[in-house]
Design a protein around this motif. Structure first.
Motif, PDB file in Angstrom:
ATOM      1  N   ALA A  78      -0.709 -12.574  24.516  1.00 37.58           N
ATOM      2  CA  ALA A  78      -1.181 -11.059  24.369  1.00 37.58           C
ATOM      3  C   ALA A  78      -2.055 -10.851  25.436  1.00 37.58           C
ATOM      4  O   ALA A  78      -2.753  -9.627  25.222  1.00 37.58           O
ATOM      5  CB  ALA A  78      -1.566 -11.989  22.830  1.00 37.58           C
ATOM      6  N   SER A  79      -2.633 -11.613  26.104  1.00 38.50           N
ATOM      7  CA  SER A  79      -3.671 -10.419  27.517  1.00 38.50           C
ATOM      8  C   SER A  79      -2.921  -9.704  28.129  1.00 38.50           C
ATOM      9  O   SER A  79      -3.695  -9.141  28.752  1.00 38.50           O
ATOM     10  CB  SER A  79      -3.990 -12.352  28.083  1.00 38.50           C
ATOM     11  N   ALA A  80      -2.071  -9.816  28.562  1.00 34.21           N
ATOM     12  CA  ALA A  80      -0.807  -8.883  29.207  1.00 34.21           C
ATOM     13  C   ALA A  80      -1.227  -7.673  28.908  1.00 34.21           C
ATOM     14  O   ALA A  80      -0.690  -7.154  26.971  1.00 34.21           O
ATOM     15  CB  ALA A  80       0.697  -9.180  29.077  1.00 34.21           C
ATOM     16  N   ALA A  81      -1.667  -6.772  29.710  1.00 34.00           N
ATOM     17  CA  ALA A  81      -1.570  -5.310  28.789  1.00 34.00           C
ATOM     18  C   ALA A  81      -0.631  -4.465  29.120  1.00 34.00           C
ATOM     19  O   ALA A  81      -0.182  -4.960  29.819  1.00 34.00           O
ATOM     20  CB  ALA A  81      -2.950  -4.221  30.418  1.00 34.00           C
ATOM     21  N   ALA A  82      -0.162  -3.593  27.900  1.00 34.27           N
ATOM     22  CA  ALA A  82       0.874  -3.049  28.029  1.00 34.27           C
ATOM     23  C   ALA A  82       0.431  -1.398  27.739  1.00 34.27           C
ATOM     24  O   ALA A  82      -0.654  -1.397  27.209  1.00 34.27           O
ATOM     25  CB  ALA A  82       1.386  -3.163  26.799  1.00 34.27           C
ATOM     26  N   PRO A  83       1.278  -0.603  28.811  1.00 34.60           N
ATOM     27  CA  PRO A  83       0.597   1.411  28.910  1.00 34.60           C
ATOM     28  C   PRO A  83       0.719   1.632  27.187  1.00 34.60           C
ATOM     29  O   PRO A  83       2.184   1.018  26.414  1.00 34.60           O
ATOM     30  CB  PRO A  83       1.512   1.678  29.818  1.00 34.60           C
ATOM     31  N   VAL A  84      -0.139   2.370  27.176  1.00 37.25           N
ATOM     32  CA  VAL A  84      -0.352   2.979  25.340  1.00 37.25           C
ATOM     33  C   VAL A  84       0.589   4.424  25.960  1.00 37.25           C
ATOM     34  O   VAL A  84       0.465   5.590  26.310  1.00 37.25           O
ATOM     35  CB  VAL A  84      -1.331   3.445  25.555  1.00 37.25           C
ATOM     36  N   PRO A  85       2.169   3.711  24.541  1.00 35.93           N
ATOM     37  CA  PRO A  85       2.932   5.021  25.193  1.00 35.93           C
ATOM     38  C   PRO A  85       2.346   6.676  24.316  1.00 35.93           C
ATOM     39  O   PRO A  85       0.732   5.931  23.872  1.00 35.93           O
ATOM     40  CB  PRO A  85       3.772   4.708  23.251  1.00 35.93           C
ATOM     41  N   ALA A  86       2.099   7.645  25.372  1.00 38.41           N
ATOM     42  CA  ALA A  86       1.413   9.124  25.217  1.00 38.41           C
ATOM     43  C   ALA A  86       1.540   9.498  23.994  1.00 38.41           C
ATOM     44  O   ALA A  86       0.942   9.972  23.484  1.00 38.41           O
ATOM     45  CB  ALA A  86       2.324   9.767  26.202  1.00 38.41           C
ATOM     46  N   ALA A  87       2.297   9.453  23.088  1.00 31.51           N
ATOM     47  CA  ALA A  87       2.667   9.766  21.331  1.00 31.51           C
ATOM     48  C   ALA A  87       1.156   8.885  21.112  1.00 31.51           C
ATOM     49  O   ALA A  87       1.312  10.071  19.519  1.00 31.51           O
ATOM     50  CB  ALA A  87       4.683   9.272  20.910  1.00 31.51           C
ATOM     51  N   THR A  88       1.728   7.780  20.846  1.00 31.84           N
ATOM     52  CA  THR A  88       0.255   6.547  20.363  1.00 31.84           C
ATOM     53  C   THR A  88      -0.331   7.269  20.792  1.00 31.84           C
ATOM     54  O   THR A  88      -1.591   7.621  19.347  1.00 31.84           O
ATOM     55  CB  THR A  88       1.141   5.316  20.342  1.00 31.84           C
ATOM     56  N   LEU A 168      -4.019   4.574  29.752  1.00 29.02           N
ATOM     57  CA  LEU A 168      -4.417   3.732  28.921  1.00 29.02           C
ATOM     58  C   LEU A 168      -3.428   2.630  28.508  1.00 29.02           C
ATOM     59  O   LEU A 168      -2.543   2.567  28.932  1.00 29.02           O
ATOM     60  CB  LEU A 168      -5.339   4.704  27.910  1.00 29.02           C
ATOM     61  N   HIS A 169      -4.180   1.229  28.547  1.00 32.57           N
ATOM     62  CA  HIS A 169      -3.477   0.123  28.482  1.00 32.57           C
ATOM     63  C   HIS A 169      -4.108  -0.729  27.175  1.00 32.57           C
ATOM     64  O   HIS A 169      -5.192  -0.275  26.371  1.00 32.57           O
ATOM     65  CB  HIS A 169      -4.105  -0.871  29.435  1.00 32.57           C
ATOM     66  N   SER A 170      -2.842  -1.376  26.173  1.00 32.57           N
ATOM     67  CA  SER A 170      -3.680  -1.926  24.805  1.00 32.57           C
ATOM     68  C   SER A 170      -3.483  -3.283  25.520  1.00 32.57           C
ATOM     69  O   SER A 170      -2.719  -3.631  26.046  1.00 32.57           O
ATOM     70  CB  SER A 170      -2.075  -1.859  24.582  1.00 32.57           C
ATOM     71  N   ILE A 171      -4.591  -3.913  24.327  1.00 33.16           N
ATOM     72  CA  ILE A 171      -4.748  -5.629  24.649  1.00 33.16           C
ATOM     73  C   ILE A 171      -5.120  -5.707  23.248  1.00 33.16           C
ATOM     74  O   ILE A 171      -5.532  -4.741  22.779  1.00 33.16           O
ATOM     75  CB  ILE A 171      -5.941  -5.696  26.025  1.00 33.16           C
ATOM     76  N   ALA A 172      -4.653  -7.250  23.073  1.00 33.57           N
ATOM     77  CA  ALA A 172      -5.626  -7.743  21.966  1.00 33.57           C
ATOM     78  C   ALA A 172      -6.739  -8.851  22.654  1.00 33.57           C
ATOM     79  O   ALA A 172      -6.817  -8.994  23.460  1.00 33.57           O
ATOM     80  CB  ALA A 172      -5.304  -8.494  20.843  1.00 33.57           C
ATOM     81  N   SER A 173      -8.400  -8.215  21.559  1.00 32.05           N
ATOM     82  CA  SER A 173      -9.142  -9.555  22.115  1.00 32.05           C
ATOM     83  C   SER A 173      -9.028 -10.942  22.054  1.00 32.05           C
ATOM     84  O   SER A 173      -8.010 -11.010  21.285  1.00 32.05           O
ATOM     85  CB  SER A 173     -10.569  -8.600  21.193  1.00 32.05           C
ATOM     86  N   PRO A 179     -14.076 -11.981  14.854  1.00 29.68           N
ATOM     87  CA  PRO A 179     -12.975 -11.909  14.632  1.00 29.68           C
ATOM     88  C   PRO A 179     -11.977 -11.969  15.343  1.00 29.68           C
ATOM     89  O   PRO A 179     -12.486 -11.810  16.453  1.00 29.68           O
ATOM     90  CB  PRO A 179     -12.960 -10.590  13.831  1.00 29.68           C
ATOM     91  N   ALA A 180     -10.541 -12.515  15.366  1.00 25.60           N
ATOM     92  CA  ALA A 180      -9.651 -13.020  16.251  1.00 25.60           C
ATOM     93  C   ALA A 180      -8.639 -11.446  16.199  1.00 25.60           C
ATOM     94  O   ALA A 180      -8.237 -10.770  14.917  1.00 25.60           O
ATOM     95  CB  ALA A 180      -9.455 -14.416  15.975  1.00 25.60           C
ATOM     96  N   ALA A 181      -8.286 -11.297  17.958  1.00 22.43           N
ATOM     97  CA  ALA A 181      -7.434 -10.380  17.694  1.00 22.43           C
ATOM     98  C   ALA A 181      -7.350  -8.732  17.425  1.00 22.43           C
ATOM     99  O   ALA A 181      -5.982  -8.705  16.975  1.00 22.43           O
ATOM    100  CB  ALA A 181      -5.898 -11.664  17.672  1.00 22.43           C
ATOM    101  N   ILE A 182      -8.303  -9.105  17.470  1.00 15.98           N
ATOM    102  CA  ILE A 182      -8.488  -7.331  17.197  1.00 15.98           C
ATOM    103  C   ILE A 182      -7.782  -6.332  18.428  1.00 15.98           C
ATOM    104  O   ILE A 182      -7.963  -6.695  19.584  1.00 15.98           O
ATOM    105  CB  ILE A 182      -9.784  -6.725  17.022  1.00 15.98           C
ATOM    106  N   PRO A 183      -6.522  -5.446  17.798  1.00 16.96           N
ATOM    107  CA  PRO A 183      -5.625  -4.679  18.835  1.00 16.96           C
ATOM    108  C   PRO A 183      -6.707  -3.578  19.683  1.00 16.96           C
ATOM    109  O   PRO A 183      -7.593  -3.161  18.013  1.00 16.96           O
ATOM    110  CB  PRO A 183      -4.742  -4.760  18.024  1.00 16.96           C
ATOM    111  N   THR A 184      -6.540  -2.779  20.525  1.00 10.61           N
ATOM    112  CA  THR A 184      -7.743  -2.529  21.066  1.00 10.61           C
ATOM    113  C   THR A 184      -6.704  -1.572  22.549  1.00 10.61           C
ATOM    114  O   THR A 184      -5.789  -2.045  23.073  1.00 10.61           O
ATOM    115  CB  THR A 184      -8.844  -2.992  21.019  1.00 10.61           C
ATOM    116  N   PHE A 185      -7.538  -0.483  23.221  1.00 14.48           N
ATOM    117  CA  PHE A 185      -7.406  -0.279  24.060  1.00 14.48           C
ATOM    118  C   PHE A 185      -8.347  -1.373  25.191  1.00 14.48           C
ATOM    119  O   PHE A 185      -9.496  -2.034  24.664  1.00 14.48           O
ATOM    120  CB  PHE A 185      -8.229   1.264  24.876  1.00 14.48           C
ATOM    121  N   THR A 186      -8.101  -1.026  26.814  1.00 17.57           N
ATOM    122  CA  THR A 186      -8.224  -2.042  28.104  1.00 17.57           C
ATOM    123  C   THR A 186      -9.632  -0.378  28.589  1.00 17.57           C
ATOM    124  O   THR A 186      -8.269   0.255  29.133  1.00 17.57           O
ATOM    125  CB  THR A 186      -8.086  -3.187  28.512  1.00 17.57           C
TER     126      THR A 186
END
Lengths: 327, 193
Positions: A78-88, A168-173, A179-186
Motif C-alpha cells: 500500500a505504501s507504493a506510490a502509483a501514478p494517478v491516471p490523467a482521466a482520474t 501526481l501519485h496516489s498512496i494510502a495513509s 482513521p486508517a488507510a485513507i486513499p489520497t495523493f502524495t
C-alpha cells in the motif's frame, strides 16, 4: 642477474637458517629460492582467500539488505506510490466552483465554524510568502498522516482552478493509524505550474513514518509561528497538515469533518475520486466544501484572478476565513 | 604489463588491469555522480527516471537520506570518484608506498560502508529505488573489488630471508621482489653497478 633467475629476487647473503642448513651457496641457491617462492605463493593465496572473503561478506550484506527490502516492500504494497491516471485527475478536477460554493453553503462545517483555517491578520503578519514573484502556497504534511490524506483531495481540487498539476501519485495513509488507510495523493515528486501561484510541498515522513523530506529553516519557522496560538487552538498546536497561503491565511489540520474523513477509510483511490466528481456522497460534498474555503483564500492572493475564466473567484468573491482574536 | 622499479634499478612488470579498470570505473562514477549532483541543485525532475512504484528517483533524491552530515550525498559521491582518479593512475598502482595503498583501500572501504547505508535507506526506509544511485553503488562495489585484488596483484613482497614461516611485509618503494603475478617473463635488465 642471470636469465635463470626469472623471479628477479636479489637474494641476500646466505646467513639465513635455510641457507646454512642446506648449505646452499650464498647466491643462487635453488632450494632457498624455491622455498621463498613457495612461501610467497602461499602467502599470496592466503591473501587472495582473505580478499575473497571480504568481497563475499560485502555481497552477503548487500544481498540481505536487498532481499529484506524487497520482501517488506511487497508485504506493505500500500505504501507504493502509483501514478494517478490523467482521466482520474480530470474527473476530480471537474468539480466546478459553483458546486464548491453550493457544497460550502450547505456544509455543516463551513468556514466560520472552522477554528483551523484562519486569516493571519495584519498585526502579526510577516511579509508575504512568495516564490518566483508569485504568492506561494506552502504545504507541510506526511504520507502516513490520515488528515493530510483527506486535505490533499481538497487542495488538488482547489488549486486546479489556478494552475495545472502533473506527476501526481496516489498512496494510502498508514493502515495502523486512525482513521486508517485513507486513499489520497502524495505531493512528493509532483509539479504544479501556474501563472498565478507557486506551490511548495514538504512530505516530512513516509507512510511507514520514516524521514522523507526535511523542511528548510524558513519553512520550520513558519510552522512554529503559525501552527501555534492564536492561529491554532493550543491543544492542536504543531499538528499537520499545515497549509500556509502566502502568509495571508493558514490552516492546521483537516478542513472537513471527521465523519467524512472516517468514511474514506480503506476505500480505493478511484472510488473516492468518483465520489468527489459526482458529489453523490458526504465525502464528495465535504471535499468540495473545503476546496471552496481554499479557493476563497487563493482568490485573495491572486487579486481575483484564476485559471478557469474567472469562475472560481466569481463564486468566492471574499475570503471565507477571518483572523483569530489577537492576530 | 608495465614496469615497477625495484631496488638496484631492476624493474618488474605489473599488470595493467587494476588501473585500466579503476580509471574506467572512476570515469563512470564521476559521470553518474555529476548527473545526480546536477539534479540535486536544480530539480529532481530532470532525472530521466520512472517515478512509478518501486523505482522512484525523485522520492529518493529528495528524501532526508539525500544528505549526510549536512552534505548532499550526490556531492560526496562526486568528490569520492574525483578524488579516486589519481589513486587509480598507473603511477599510483606502480607505487609501493604503504600509505598510498592503505589509504586507497581505506577510502574504498568507507565508500562501501556508505553504499550499504544508502542501500538501507532505499530498500528498508524509503522502499523506493533510484536507478542512478544504484549505478553509483554498483560502481563503488566493483571498484572496491578490483582495487582489493589489484592491490594484492601489484604488491611487491620483501624477501623474508628464507623463513617460510615468517610474516612477509609489503615492501617499501623499490624493495625486493616482484610478486608472482608481476613476475617478468624475460631476461631482466642488469642492476646498477
Amino acid at each position: 642477474m642471470t636469465t635463470d633467475n626469472p623471479t628477479a629476487v636479489p637474494p641476500r647473503s646466505g646467513t639465513g637458517k635455510g641457507a646454512s642448513a642446506s648449505k646452499v651457496p650464498p647466491r643462487g641457491g635453488q632450494a632457498r629460492k624455491g622455498r621463498q617462492s613457495s612461501f610467497r605463493a602461499r602467502r599470496r593465496r592466503r591473501n587472495q582467500l582473505v580478499a575473497g572473503g571480504v568481497i563475499g561478506l560485502v555481497v552477503i550484506v548487500v544481498a540481505v539488505v536487498v532481499a529484506v527490502g524487497l520482501s517488506s516492500s511487497s508485504s506493505s504494497g500500500a505504501s507504493a506510490a502509483a501514478p494517478v491516471p490523467a482521466a482520474t485527475l480530470t474527473s476530480v478536477e471537474s468539480v466546478t466552483p459553483d458546486v464548491m460554493a453550493a457544497a460550502q453553503a450547505g456544509s455543516a462545517t463551513k468556514a466560520p465554524n472552522l477554528p483551523i483555517a484562519v486569516a493571519v491578520g495584519s498585526q502579526q503578519a510577516p511579509a508575504a510568502l512568495t516564490s518566483g514573484g508569485k504568492p506561494e502556497v506552502l504545504y507541510m504534511g506526511a504520507e502516513y498522516c490520515p488528515y493530510c490524506a483527506g486535505e490533499r483531495w481538497a487542495m488538488v481540487l482547489a488549486m486546479s482552478k489556478f494552475g495545472t498539476w502533473s506527476n501526481l501519485h496516489s498512496i494510502a495513509s498508514a493502515a495502523d493509524d486512525n482513521p486508517a488507510a485513507i486513499p489520497t495523493f502524495t505531493f512528493l515528486g509532483s509539479s504544479y505550474t501556474s501563472d498565478l501561484l507557486s506551490f511548495t510541498s514538504v512530505e516530512m515522513q513516509t507512510v511507514d513514518r520514516k524521514p522523507l523530506q526535511n523542511p528548510t529553516a524558513a519553512q520550520q519557522a513558519l510552522l512554529s509561528k503559525f501552527d501555534n496560538a492564536p492561529y491554532v487552538p493550543s491543544g492542536a498546536a504543531g499538528g499537520i497538515p499545515f497549509v500556509d497561503l502566502a502568509n495571508s491565511s493558514v490552516q492546521d489540520g483537516l478542513g472537513f469533518n471527521s465523519t467524512a474523513e472516517t468514511a474514506l477509510q480503506h476505500q480505493s483511490f478511484s472510488s473516492v475520486a468518483s465520489q468527489v466528481a459526482n458529489q453523490s456522497s458526504q465525502v464528495g460534498g465535504s471535499i468540495a466544501a473545503e476546496a471552496g474555503v481554499l479557493v476563497s483564500n487563493l482568490c485573495k492572493l491572486t487579486g481575483g484572478k484564476d485559471a478557469v475564466g474567472g469562475a472560481a473567484c466569481k463564486a468566492f468573491p471574499t475570503p471565507l476565513t477571518q483572523p483569530p482574536a489577537g492576530a | 604489463m608495465h614496469d615497477v622499479e625495484l631496488d638496484g634499478g631492476a624493474t618488474a612488470a605489473t599488470p595493467r588491469w587494476p588501473w585500466v579498470a579503476g580509471l574506467v570505473l572512476c570515469a563512470l562514477g564521476v559521470a553518474d555522480a555529476a548527473y545526480l549532483t546536477y539534479a540535486h541543485f536544480t530539480t529532481a525532475t530532470v532525472l530521466a527516471c520512472p517515478s512509478t512504484g518501486f523505482v522512484n528517483c525523485a522520492k529518493v533524491t529528495t528524501s532526508s537520506y539525500s544528505r549526510f552530515l549536512g552534505m548532499p550525498v550526490a556531492v560526496l559521491g562526486l568528490a569520492f570518484f574525483v578524488g579516486m582518479v589519481p589513486l587509480q593512475t598507473p603511477w599510483a598502482w606502480r607505487s609501493q608506498w604503504r600509505l598510498l595503498r592503505a589509504g586507497r583501500m581505506a577510502a574504498l572501504a568507507g565508500g562501501v560502508a556508505m553504499v550499504v547505508w544508502l542501500m538501507y535507506a532505499e530498500f528498508l526506509a524509503l522502499h523506493n529505488l533510484c536507478e542512478y544511485c544504484t549505478g553509483v553503488h554498483a560502481i563503488t562495489l566493483v571498484l572496491f573489488a578490483t582495487t582489493l585484488f589489484g592491490t594484492l596483484a601489484t604488491t611487491v613482497y620483501a624477501d623474508d630471508d628464507g623463513d617460510p614461516g615468517a610474516e612477509g611485509v609489503d615492501a617499501p618503494s623499490g624493495v625486493a621482489a616482484p610478486s608472482p603475478a608481476a613476475r617478468p617473463t624475460g631476461p631482466q635488465p642488469a642492476g646498477r653497478p
